[in-house]
Design a protein around this motif. Sequence first.
Motif, short mmCIF file in Angstrom:
data_model
loop_
_atom_site.label_atom_id
_atom_site.label_comp_id
_atom_site.label_asym_id
_atom_site.label_seq_id
_atom_site.Cartn_x
_atom_site.Cartn_y
_atom_site.Cartn_z
N ALA A 76 89.58 69.98 54.51
CA ALA A 76 90.21 70.23 55.80
C ALA A 76 89.13 70.41 56.85
O ALA A 76 88.05 70.94 56.57
N VAL A 77 89.42 69.94 58.06
CA VAL A 77 88.50 70.09 59.17
C VAL A 77 89.14 71.00 60.20
O VAL A 77 90.29 70.80 60.60
N TRP A 78 88.38 72.03 60.61
CA TRP A 78 88.89 73.04 61.54
C TRP A 78 88.04 73.06 62.81
O TRP A 78 86.82 72.95 62.74
N GLY A 79 88.71 73.20 63.94
CA GLY A 79 88.01 73.31 65.21
C GLY A 79 88.06 74.73 65.73
O GLY A 79 89.09 75.41 65.64
N SER A 80 86.95 75.21 66.28
CA SER A 80 86.86 76.59 66.75
C SER A 80 87.72 76.83 67.99
O SER A 80 87.75 76.01 68.90
N MET A 81 88.41 77.97 67.99
CA MET A 81 89.15 78.43 69.16
C MET A 81 88.41 79.59 69.82
O MET A 81 88.73 80.00 70.94
N THR A 82 87.44 80.15 69.12
CA THR A 82 86.59 81.21 69.64
C THR A 82 85.14 80.81 69.42
O THR A 82 84.84 79.91 68.64
N GLY A 83 84.23 81.48 70.09
CA GLY A 83 82.82 81.16 69.90
C GLY A 83 82.42 79.93 70.69
O GLY A 83 82.97 79.64 71.75
N ARG A 84 81.51 79.16 70.14
CA ARG A 84 80.94 78.03 70.86
C ARG A 84 81.93 76.87 70.98
O ARG A 84 82.70 76.59 70.05
N ASN A 85 81.89 76.18 72.12
CA ASN A 85 82.73 75.00 72.31
C ASN A 85 82.33 73.91 71.33
O ASN A 85 81.17 73.75 70.98
N ASN A 86 83.34 73.16 70.87
CA ASN A 86 83.13 72.02 69.97
C ASN A 86 82.66 72.44 68.58
O ASN A 86 82.17 71.60 67.82
N GLY A 87 82.79 73.71 68.24
CA GLY A 87 82.44 74.15 66.89
C GLY A 87 83.44 73.62 65.87
O GLY A 87 84.64 73.58 66.13
#
Length: 217
Positions: free
Chosen positions: A39-50
Amino acid sequence: MYRRILSGIVAQGKTREFLEAMRIATDFQLERGIRARTAVWGSMTGRNNGVLIAADFNTLEDLERWTDLATEDARFAQVRRAVRTHMVYDDVKVSIHRLAYHSEGLMTSEEATAPRKFMRVLTGEVQPGHHREFVLSVSQALDYQKQRGIDATTSVWSAMTGHTSGVAIVAEFDSLAELEKFDEMAVTDAEFARLRAATRASMVFLTTETNLLRRLM
């Protein structure tokens, strides 16, 4: 059950190309008999585009087979390089974890780790000699939230690389509303707050970090 995590930053404007490269890599290894739920997860907190890529294997032998393929198969190495091409390389990190606890009990990785839509990850380190108290406190908090209608799949992963006392508590939700319900109960319900505080009490608080992610693939 074992989890290989690759985390990093996707280059600006390269999300589509990154996900397409991930699909190709996943299909490639499946065609060669290596089963791993990815699974691939994108950050909603922290650095952009994480991003965080989580690949789950039923056994350590399955993970080792994947590693051998990555090392010995030039075509697979090329496919994997295509994934990293779209990431900011200096920020890419790899870690290996072992499943220590799951809210649904013991099962295969494909059953236990079927990804939901949103993920809340609390990472830190367990204090030496407090692992039993840590797992017990997590279990009690999960029972409490389940009795009050919080629909979440929760797992605890122990680090096998880096700080060996490192742990990650992963809670997955099917909607932001359910995640918000969890956060609201954590603030307004004194007993739930006490149970969660007991979990943090068995961790090294200075290294505790919470991140929210949404599933991209």
